[in-house]
Scaffold this motif. Structure first.
Motif, PDB file in Angstrom:
ATOM      1  N   THR A 194       0.860  -1.185   0.000  1.00 19.72           N
ATOM      2  CA  THR A 194       0.000   0.000   0.000  1.00 19.72           C
ATOM      3  C   THR A 194       0.895   1.234   0.000  1.00 19.72           C
ATOM      4  O   THR A 194       2.124   1.132   0.038  1.00 19.72           O
ATOM      5  N   ASP A 195       0.264   2.398  -0.003  1.00 20.99           N
ATOM      6  CA  ASP A 195       1.024   3.645   0.059  1.00 20.99           C
ATOM      7  C   ASP A 195       1.152   4.176   1.484  1.00 20.99           C
ATOM      8  O   ASP A 195       1.401   5.364   1.702  1.00 20.99           O
ATOM      9  N   ALA A 196       0.965   3.302   2.472  1.00 17.33           N
ATOM     10  CA  ALA A 196       1.045   3.712   3.876  1.00 17.33           C
ATOM     11  C   ALA A 196       2.438   4.210   4.227  1.00 17.33           C
ATOM     12  O   ALA A 196       3.447   3.699   3.731  1.00 17.33           O
ATOM     13  N   VAL A 197       2.482   5.209   5.112  1.00 16.33           N
ATOM     14  CA  VAL A 197       3.751   5.714   5.638  1.00 16.33           C
ATOM     15  C   VAL A 197       3.722   5.576   7.160  1.00 16.33           C
ATOM     16  O   VAL A 197       2.647   5.467   7.771  1.00 16.33           O
ATOM     17  N   GLY A 198       4.900   5.598   7.760  1.00 14.75           N
ATOM     18  CA  GLY A 198       5.002   5.318   9.182  1.00 14.75           C
ATOM     19  C   GLY A 198       4.232   6.281  10.065  1.00 14.75           C
ATOM     20  O   GLY A 198       3.649   5.878  11.085  1.00 14.75           O
ATOM     21  N   ALA A 199       4.207   7.543   9.716  1.00 15.32           N
ATOM     22  CA  ALA A 199       3.589   8.555  10.571  1.00 15.32           C
ATOM     23  C   ALA A 199       2.083   8.374  10.709  1.00 15.32           C
ATOM     24  O   ALA A 199       1.488   8.921  11.651  1.00 15.32           O
ATOM     25  N   GLU A 200       1.457   7.618   9.815  1.00 19.62           N
ATOM     26  CA  GLU A 200       0.011   7.433   9.917  1.00 19.62           C
ATOM     27  C   GLU A 200      -0.359   6.102  10.570  1.00 19.62           C
ATOM     28  O   GLU A 200      -1.522   5.724  10.594  1.00 19.62           O
ATOM     29  N   ILE A 201       0.641   5.413  11.149  1.00 22.14           N
ATOM     30  CA  ILE A 201       0.404   4.133  11.807  1.00 22.14           C
ATOM     31  C   ILE A 201       0.606   4.291  13.313  1.00 22.14           C
ATOM     32  O   ILE A 201       1.599   4.842  13.771  1.00 22.14           O
ATOM     33  N   GLY A 202      -0.349   3.787  14.080  1.00 21.01           N
ATOM     34  CA  GLY A 202      -0.231   3.741  15.527  1.00 21.01           C
ATOM     35  C   GLY A 202      -0.413   2.318  16.018  1.00 21.01           C
ATOM     36  O   GLY A 202      -1.286   1.593  15.525  1.00 21.01           O
ATOM     37  N   VAL A 203       0.420   1.902  16.969  1.00 24.16           N
ATOM     38  CA  VAL A 203       0.318   0.564  17.560  1.00 24.16           C
ATOM     39  C   VAL A 203      -0.022   0.741  19.041  1.00 24.16           C
ATOM     40  O   VAL A 203       0.718   1.394  19.778  1.00 24.16           O
ATOM     41  N   ILE A 204      -1.139   0.162  19.462  1.00 24.58           N
ATOM     42  CA  ILE A 204      -1.634   0.319  20.824  1.00 24.58           C
ATOM     43  C   ILE A 204      -1.561  -1.014  21.551  1.00 24.58           C
ATOM     44  O   ILE A 204      -1.986  -2.046  21.026  1.00 24.58           O
ATOM     45  N   THR A 205      -1.028  -0.987  22.759  1.00 20.40           N
ATOM     46  CA  THR A 205      -0.976  -2.172  23.607  1.00 20.40           C
ATOM     47  C   THR A 205      -1.069  -1.716  25.051  1.00 20.40           C
ATOM     48  O   THR A 205      -0.597  -0.627  25.396  1.00 20.40           O
ATOM     49  N   PRO A 206      -1.669  -2.501  25.945  1.00 21.27           N
ATOM     50  CA  PRO A 206      -1.889  -2.014  27.307  1.00 21.27           C
ATOM     51  C   PRO A 206      -0.694  -2.169  28.248  1.00 21.27           C
ATOM     52  O   PRO A 206      -0.767  -1.714  29.393  1.00 21.27           O
ATOM     53  N   TYR A 207       0.399  -2.797  27.785  1.00 29.70           N
ATOM     54  CA  TYR A 207       1.514  -3.086  28.685  1.00 29.70           C
ATOM     55  C   TYR A 207       2.787  -2.395  28.218  1.00 29.70           C
ATOM     56  O   TYR A 207       3.160  -2.460  27.046  1.00 29.70           O
ATOM     57  N   ARG A 208       3.471  -1.729  29.147  1.00 33.02           N
ATOM     58  CA  ARG A 208       4.662  -0.956  28.807  1.00 33.02           C
ATOM     59  C   ARG A 208       5.799  -1.838  28.274  1.00 33.02           C
ATOM     60  O   ARG A 208       6.566  -1.411  27.419  1.00 33.02           O
ATOM     61  N   LYS A 209       5.905  -3.055  28.762  1.00 39.13           N
ATOM     62  CA  LYS A 209       6.957  -3.948  28.266  1.00 39.13           C
ATOM     63  C   LYS A 209       6.689  -4.324  26.812  1.00 39.13           C
ATOM     64  O   LYS A 209       7.630  -4.422  26.015  1.00 39.13           O
ATOM     65  N   GLN A 210       5.427  -4.507  26.450  1.00 36.96           N
ATOM     66  CA  GLN A 210       5.101  -4.776  25.044  1.00 36.96           C
ATOM     67  C   GLN A 210       5.403  -3.551  24.188  1.00 36.96           C
ATOM     68  O   GLN A 210       5.866  -3.680  23.048  1.00 36.96           O
ATOM     69  N   VAL A 211       5.154  -2.358  24.720  1.00 37.43           N
ATOM     70  CA  VAL A 211       5.532  -1.139  24.012  1.00 37.43           C
ATOM     71  C   VAL A 211       7.027  -1.139  23.736  1.00 37.43           C
ATOM     72  O   VAL A 211       7.484  -0.840  22.620  1.00 37.43           O
ATOM     73  N   GLN A 212       7.822  -1.495  24.751  1.00 32.84           N
ATOM     74  CA  GLN A 212       9.280  -1.520  24.599  1.00 32.84           C
ATOM     75  C   GLN A 212       9.708  -2.545  23.560  1.00 32.84           C
ATOM     76  O   GLN A 212      10.564  -2.257  22.697  1.00 32.84           O
ATOM     77  N   LYS A 213       9.140  -3.743  23.626  1.00 25.69           N
ATOM     78  CA  LYS A 213       9.516  -4.802  22.687  1.00 25.69           C
ATOM     79  C   LYS A 213       9.138  -4.427  21.246  1.00 25.69           C
ATOM     80  O   LYS A 213       9.894  -4.682  20.300  1.00 25.69           O
ATOM     81  N   LEU A 214       7.982  -3.819  21.090  1.00 28.25           N
ATOM     82  CA  LEU A 214       7.559  -3.407  19.751  1.00 28.25           C
ATOM     83  C   LEU A 214       8.462  -2.309  19.206  1.00 28.25           C
ATOM     84  O   LEU A 214       8.863  -2.342  18.030  1.00 28.25           O
ATOM     85  N   ASN A 215       8.797  -1.332  20.040  1.00 29.18           N
ATOM     86  CA  ASN A 215       9.701  -0.267  19.595  1.00 29.18           C
ATOM     87  C   ASN A 215      11.060  -0.825  19.192  1.00 29.18           C
ATOM     88  O   ASN A 215      11.649  -0.406  18.188  1.00 29.18           O
ATOM     89  N   ASN A 216      11.563  -1.782  19.982  1.00 29.13           N
ATOM     90  CA  ASN A 216      12.858  -2.392  19.651  1.00 29.13           C
ATOM     91  C   ASN A 216      12.797  -3.129  18.320  1.00 29.13           C
ATOM     92  O   ASN A 216      13.717  -3.031  17.495  1.00 29.13           O
ATOM     93  N   LYS A 217      11.710  -3.863  18.098  1.00 29.85           N
ATOM     94  CA  LYS A 217      11.563  -4.624  16.865  1.00 29.85           C
ATOM     95  C   LYS A 217      11.459  -3.693  15.661  1.00 29.85           C
ATOM     96  O   LYS A 217      12.119  -3.902  14.624  1.00 29.85           O
TER      97      LYS A 217
END
Length: 366
Positions: A194-217
């Motif tokens: 698709t023509d999606a770009v990063g700035a228009e994507i948000g990833v939501i999760t309720p746990y801070r450790k999952q936030v950290q793991k996703l950011n690292n990935k």
């Protein structure tokens, strides 16, 4: 006062103190989304996590006691006790009753694809909202032909992942590596097809450790595509008040025992209708949910209803879902509105998916 549903009563009191006798107070916000963020257990015990907006709507008779805080005895305060708590300055504004409190619901939705809006409209707003995004030329079908969708034309996908929730020795927070992988693969596919770009994507999760793991990935994939570095990842609270064209939700949980802990301490997505409402309503053009469908269905009637709605729309990828055992849905917040006070009967509960997308325009006085 804008965003009044997120303000504590002391925060609300400051601007209200400037109001002259006989003036008009307008509180704008959504009591069906997350309220004030309160960390103190003592403050929660005494009801500081309930906004003035929500309390007034309840006291005016439009919401029943057990809708938002089923374990919160302070929600049942009488109005006289409430005005005494606020002090003499507020008694002149609110008098001794709620007869002058008018509650209005904004009905027109100009931002979201109608299929996405249908989910939170049905679950939380009694099918009152009207999708008018096409009138302001929002490209609601921009991702409706993405190859990963189960049903072309419906930009919603629930991806069932039987992952394993984990914790590290130095943190009480949870993460799910299988869901991290699934999210990163979905984003790679979006960038490729698709023509999606990063700035228009948000990833939501309720746990801070999952936030950290996703950011690292996602950071590790920057060499593949620089757009990975522009994706916002955060908790539900971090996304309240925001919107993204594409929202991906990682639910994390895979064990029933862990979910019981979430329910006890009111964290995560299970048994948290406000948090679910915020998460799914952030998406404008594409909504993706990654999680363990059978676990979510077995733990929470709200998630059971949400997943069945998604399945009926042809957007569910996973094993057959168990059918609902209770009706109406306990967490359907607007089922608790006293329709008899309005002179209206709720005739939308049995609507099919297709007919539920139809509606009339206007602003509704509740």
């Amino acid at each position: 006062m804008d965003e009044a549903g997120q303000a504590t009563i002391p925060e609300t009191a400051i601007p209200i103190s400037l109001l002259k006798e006989g003036g008009c107070l307008v509180l704008a916000g959504d009591p069906r989304q997350l309220g004030p963020i309160i960390n103190s257990p003592v403050a929660k015990q005494y009801g500081l996590d309930i906004s003035l907006l929500e309390r007034l709507i309840y006291l005016a008779g439009f919401l029943q006691k057990d809708v938002f805080q089923p374990d919160q005895e302070n929600h049942s305060w009488g109005f006289q006790t409430f005005t005494s708590f606020l002090g003499d300055a507020f008694k002149n504004i609110f008098a001794s009753s709620t007869s002058d409190v008018s509650v209005y619901q904004l009905l027109r939705n100009y931002r979201a694809n109608p299929h996405i809006m249908h989910l939170y409209n049905k679950l939380f707003y009694e099918s009152r909202l009207i999708s008018l995004a096409h009138e302001v030329r929002v490209p609601v079908d921009r991702f409706a032909t993405w190859s990963n969708l189960r049903r072309p034309g419906v930009p919603i996908l629930f991806l069932n992942v039987n992952g394993k929730e984990e914790r590290e020795w130095d943190s009480p927070s949870w993460f799910n590596s299988q869901e991290v992988t699934a999210v990163s693969q979905l984003i790679s596919n979006l960038f490729a097809n698709t023509d999606a770009v990063g700035a228009e994507i948000g990833v939501i999760t309720p746990y801070r450790k999952q936030v950290q793991k996703l950011n690292n990935k996602l950071s590790s994939l920057r060499n593949e595509n620089e757009e990975f570095s522009n994706i916002q990842v955060g908790t539900t609270e971090a996304f309240q008040g925001q919107e993204k064209n594409i929202i991906i939700i990682s639910t994390v949980r895979s064990l029933r025992e862990s979910v019981d802990t979430d329910i006890k301490f009111r964290i995560g997505f299970v048994s948290s209708p406000k948090r679910v409402n915020v998460a799914i309503s952030r998406a404008k053009l594409l909504l993706i949910i990654v999680g363990d469908a059978m676990l979510l269905c077995s733990c929470d009637p709200l998630w059971q209803q949400l997943l069945i709605l998604i399945e009926e729309m042809g957007a569910f990828r996973g094993p057959p879902l168990p059918r609902l055992t209770t009706n109406p849905l306990p967490h359907n917040i607007f089922n608790q509105i006293r329709q008899t006070q309005l002179g209206n009967e709720d005739d939308n509960n049995e609507d099919s998916y297709d007919t539920a997308l139809e509606g009339s325009s206007g602003i509704s006085e509740l």
